[in-house]
Scaffold this motif. Structure first.
Motif, PDB file in Angstrom:
ATOM      1  N   GLY A  81       0.817  -1.205   0.000  1.00  0.00           N
ATOM      2  CA  GLY A  81       0.000   0.000   0.000  1.00  0.00           C
ATOM      3  C   GLY A  81       0.847   1.249   0.000  1.00  0.00           C
ATOM      4  O   GLY A  81       2.063   1.210  -0.186  1.00  0.00           O
ATOM      5  N   GLY A  82       0.164   2.353   0.224  1.00  0.00           N
ATOM      6  CA  GLY A  82       0.820   3.645   0.292  1.00  0.00           C
ATOM      7  C   GLY A  82       0.036   4.579   1.186  1.00  0.00           C
ATOM      8  O   GLY A  82      -1.171   4.406   1.385  1.00  0.00           O
ATOM      9  N   VAL A  83       0.722   5.560   1.725  1.00  0.00           N
ATOM     10  CA  VAL A  83       0.100   6.568   2.573  1.00  0.00           C
ATOM     11  C   VAL A  83       0.911   7.850   2.432  1.00  0.00           C
ATOM     12  O   VAL A  83       2.136   7.812   2.324  1.00  0.00           O
ATOM     13  CB  VAL A  83       0.020   6.102   4.058  1.00  0.00           C
ATOM     14  CG1 VAL A  83       1.392   5.866   4.664  1.00  0.00           C
ATOM     15  CG2 VAL A  83      -0.801   7.064   4.909  1.00  0.00           C
ATOM     16  N   GLY A  84       0.221   8.972   2.349  1.00  0.00           N
ATOM     17  CA  GLY A  84       0.945  10.224   2.178  1.00  0.00           C
ATOM     18  C   GLY A  84       0.140  11.426   2.600  1.00  0.00           C
ATOM     19  O   GLY A  84      -1.079  11.364   2.745  1.00  0.00           O
ATOM     20  N   TRP A  90      -6.486  -6.444   1.277  1.00  0.00           N
ATOM     21  CA  TRP A  90      -7.646  -5.821   1.916  1.00  0.00           C
ATOM     22  C   TRP A  90      -8.117  -6.659   3.101  1.00  0.00           C
ATOM     23  O   TRP A  90      -8.041  -7.886   3.092  1.00  0.00           O
ATOM     24  CB  TRP A  90      -8.798  -5.672   0.923  1.00  0.00           C
ATOM     25  CG  TRP A  90      -8.604  -4.584  -0.096  1.00  0.00           C
ATOM     26  CD1 TRP A  90      -7.591  -3.666  -0.154  1.00  0.00           C
ATOM     27  CD2 TRP A  90      -9.434  -4.313  -1.220  1.00  0.00           C
ATOM     28  NE1 TRP A  90      -7.746  -2.849  -1.237  1.00  0.00           N
ATOM     29  CE2 TRP A  90      -8.869  -3.219  -1.915  1.00  0.00           C
ATOM     30  CE3 TRP A  90     -10.592  -4.894  -1.718  1.00  0.00           C
ATOM     31  CZ2 TRP A  90      -9.432  -2.693  -3.061  1.00  0.00           C
ATOM     32  CZ3 TRP A  90     -11.159  -4.358  -2.868  1.00  0.00           C
ATOM     33  CH2 TRP A  90     -10.584  -3.269  -3.533  1.00  0.00           C
ATOM     34  N   GLY A  91      -8.609  -5.987   4.116  1.00  0.00           N
ATOM     35  CA  GLY A  91      -9.192  -6.666   5.272  1.00  0.00           C
ATOM     36  C   GLY A  91      -8.188  -7.160   6.294  1.00  0.00           C
ATOM     37  O   GLY A  91      -8.557  -7.884   7.216  1.00  0.00           O
ATOM     38  N   CYS A  92      -6.930  -6.781   6.164  1.00  0.00           N
ATOM     39  CA  CYS A  92      -5.885  -7.253   7.082  1.00  0.00           C
ATOM     40  C   CYS A  92      -5.459  -6.197   8.100  1.00  0.00           C
ATOM     41  O   CYS A  92      -4.516  -6.426   8.855  1.00  0.00           O
ATOM     42  CB  CYS A  92      -4.660  -7.700   6.286  1.00  0.00           C
ATOM     43  SG  CYS A  92      -4.985  -9.071   5.170  1.00  0.00           S
ATOM     44  N   GLY A  93      -6.101  -5.028   8.108  1.00  0.00           N
ATOM     45  CA  GLY A  93      -5.737  -3.973   9.053  1.00  0.00           C
ATOM     46  C   GLY A  93      -4.573  -3.109   8.612  1.00  0.00           C
ATOM     47  O   GLY A  93      -4.106  -2.255   9.370  1.00  0.00           O
ATOM     48  N   ILE A  94      -4.110  -3.301   7.390  1.00  0.00           N
ATOM     49  CA  ILE A  94      -2.934  -2.577   6.900  1.00  0.00           C
ATOM     50  C   ILE A  94      -3.204  -1.077   6.805  1.00  0.00           C
ATOM     51  O   ILE A  94      -2.379  -0.266   7.229  1.00  0.00           O
ATOM     52  CB  ILE A  94      -2.481  -3.159   5.550  1.00  0.00           C
ATOM     53  CG1 ILE A  94      -1.908  -4.555   5.790  1.00  0.00           C
ATOM     54  CG2 ILE A  94      -1.479  -2.248   4.855  1.00  0.00           C
ATOM     55  CD1 ILE A  94      -1.709  -5.372   4.538  1.00  0.00           C
ATOM     56  N   ALA A  95      -4.353  -0.688   6.258  1.00  0.00           N
ATOM     57  CA  ALA A  95      -4.646   0.742   6.100  1.00  0.00           C
ATOM     58  C   ALA A  95      -4.734   1.432   7.458  1.00  0.00           C
ATOM     59  O   ALA A  95      -4.213   2.537   7.628  1.00  0.00           O
ATOM     60  CB  ALA A  95      -5.939   0.942   5.316  1.00  0.00           C
ATOM     61  N   THR A  96      -5.359   0.797   8.418  1.00  0.00           N
ATOM     62  CA  THR A  96      -5.466   1.384   9.764  1.00  0.00           C
ATOM     63  C   THR A  96      -4.086   1.597  10.359  1.00  0.00           C
ATOM     64  O   THR A  96      -3.782   2.675  10.881  1.00  0.00           O
ATOM     65  CB  THR A  96      -6.318   0.485  10.678  1.00  0.00           C
ATOM     66  OG1 THR A  96      -7.625   0.363  10.116  1.00  0.00           O
ATOM     67  CG2 THR A  96      -6.408   1.059  12.085  1.00  0.00           C
ATOM     68  N   GLU A  97      -3.244   0.583  10.287  1.00  0.00           N
ATOM     69  CA  GLU A  97      -1.899   0.710  10.852  1.00  0.00           C
ATOM     70  C   GLU A  97      -1.059   1.733  10.093  1.00  0.00           C
ATOM     71  O   GLU A  97      -0.288   2.473  10.701  1.00  0.00           O
ATOM     72  CB  GLU A  97      -1.201  -0.650  10.885  1.00  0.00           C
ATOM     73  CG  GLU A  97      -1.825  -1.607  11.888  1.00  0.00           C
ATOM     74  CD  GLU A  97      -1.846  -1.064  13.310  1.00  0.00           C
ATOM     75  OE1 GLU A  97      -0.813  -0.551  13.788  1.00  0.00           O
ATOM     76  OE2 GLU A  97      -2.912  -1.142  13.940  1.00  0.00           O
TER      77      GLU A  97
END
Length: 188
Positions: free
Chosen positions: A67-70, A89-96
Motif C-alpha cells: 500500500g501507500g500513505v501520504g 484488503w481486510g488485514c488492518g494494513i490501512a489502519t496501521e
C-alpha cells in the motif's frame, strides 16, 4: 509493516500493487490507467519533508509493497490519503499505515490531519474511525481519474494530533481488546 520512501527499484512492484481499477476508483490523485511511467514519475518527484508520501511494506515478504500513505496540502491543511492493494484488503494494513502516518505527521509539526473517502466506500470510513479520525460533518466532492474524472461525494474526517493519546498505537482507537502492532516510519 514498515513505512518508507519509494525507490527506483520499486517501480515494477509498485505498479503491480496499485494498478487496480478498484483502487483507482477510490483515489483522487492517482492517474488512471496507471503504468510504470506513472510509478517512475512518483518515485522521481521532489519530496517535501513535511508532507511525506510513503509506501507500506511487509519486509521479507514476496510482493512486499502492500500500500501507500501520504500527506498533501489542501488549502493550508494537511490531508492524508492511503491505498492498499486488493490482495491485502481486510488485514488492518490501512489502519496501521494511518496510525504510523499520524505519528510521523505529529513529528513533522502538524496539529491536525484531514481525510475523506468516497461515499460508496464505507470500508474506508471504518478504517478512518479505527485509526482515530472522527467525522467533521462536512461532505466534499473530488474528481477521480479512476471514475473518468467524474465527481464523487466524500465525507470528511479529522484527527487532532495535539490531543494526548488519540494517535498512540491504538490504545484508544478501535477494539481495545485487539493487540496492535506499531508502524515504524523508516529513515528517509
Amino acid at each position: 509493516m514498515l513505512l518508507r520512501p519509494a525507490w527506483s527499484e520499486d517501480v515494477g512492484e509498485l505498479t503491480a500493487a496499485i494498478a487496480h481499477e478498484s483502487v483507482a476508483r477510490m483515489l483522487a490523485r492517482l492517474p488512471w490507467p496507471y503504468d510504470e511511467a506513472d510509478a517512475h514519475a512518483f518515485v522521481a518527484q521532489r519530496r517535501n519533508p513535511h508532507l511525506p508520501s510513503l509506501v507500506v511494506t511487509v519486509p521479507g515478504a514476496r510482493g512486499a509493497i502492500v500500500g501507500g500513505v501520504g500527506l498533501h496540502d489542501e488549502a493550508g491543511e494537511a490531508h492524508v490519503g492511503y491505498w492498499v492493494t486488493p490482495p491485502a484488503w481486510g488485514c488492518g494494513i490501512a489502519t496501521e499505515a494511518l496510525r504510523g502516518m499520524a505519528d510521523l505527521a505529529k513529528l513533522c509539526g502538524h496539529a491536525r490531519l484531514v481525510a475523506r473517502h468516497a461515499i460508496d466506500n464505507p470500508a474506508s470510513g471504518r478504517v478512518l474511525r479505527n485509526a482515530g479520525f472522527r467525522p467533521t460533518g462536512r461532505t466534499t466532492c473530488y474528481s477521480s481519474p479512476g471514475r473518468g474524472g467524474n465527481p464523487v461525494a466524500a465525507p470528511e474526517y479529522a484527527l487532532d494530533l495535539s490531543a494526548t493519546g488519540n494517535h498512540e498505537a491504538g490504545q484508544d482507537r478501535g477494539d481495545p481488546a485487539k493487540p496492535r502492532g506499531r508502524m515504524v516510519p523508516a529513515a528517509a
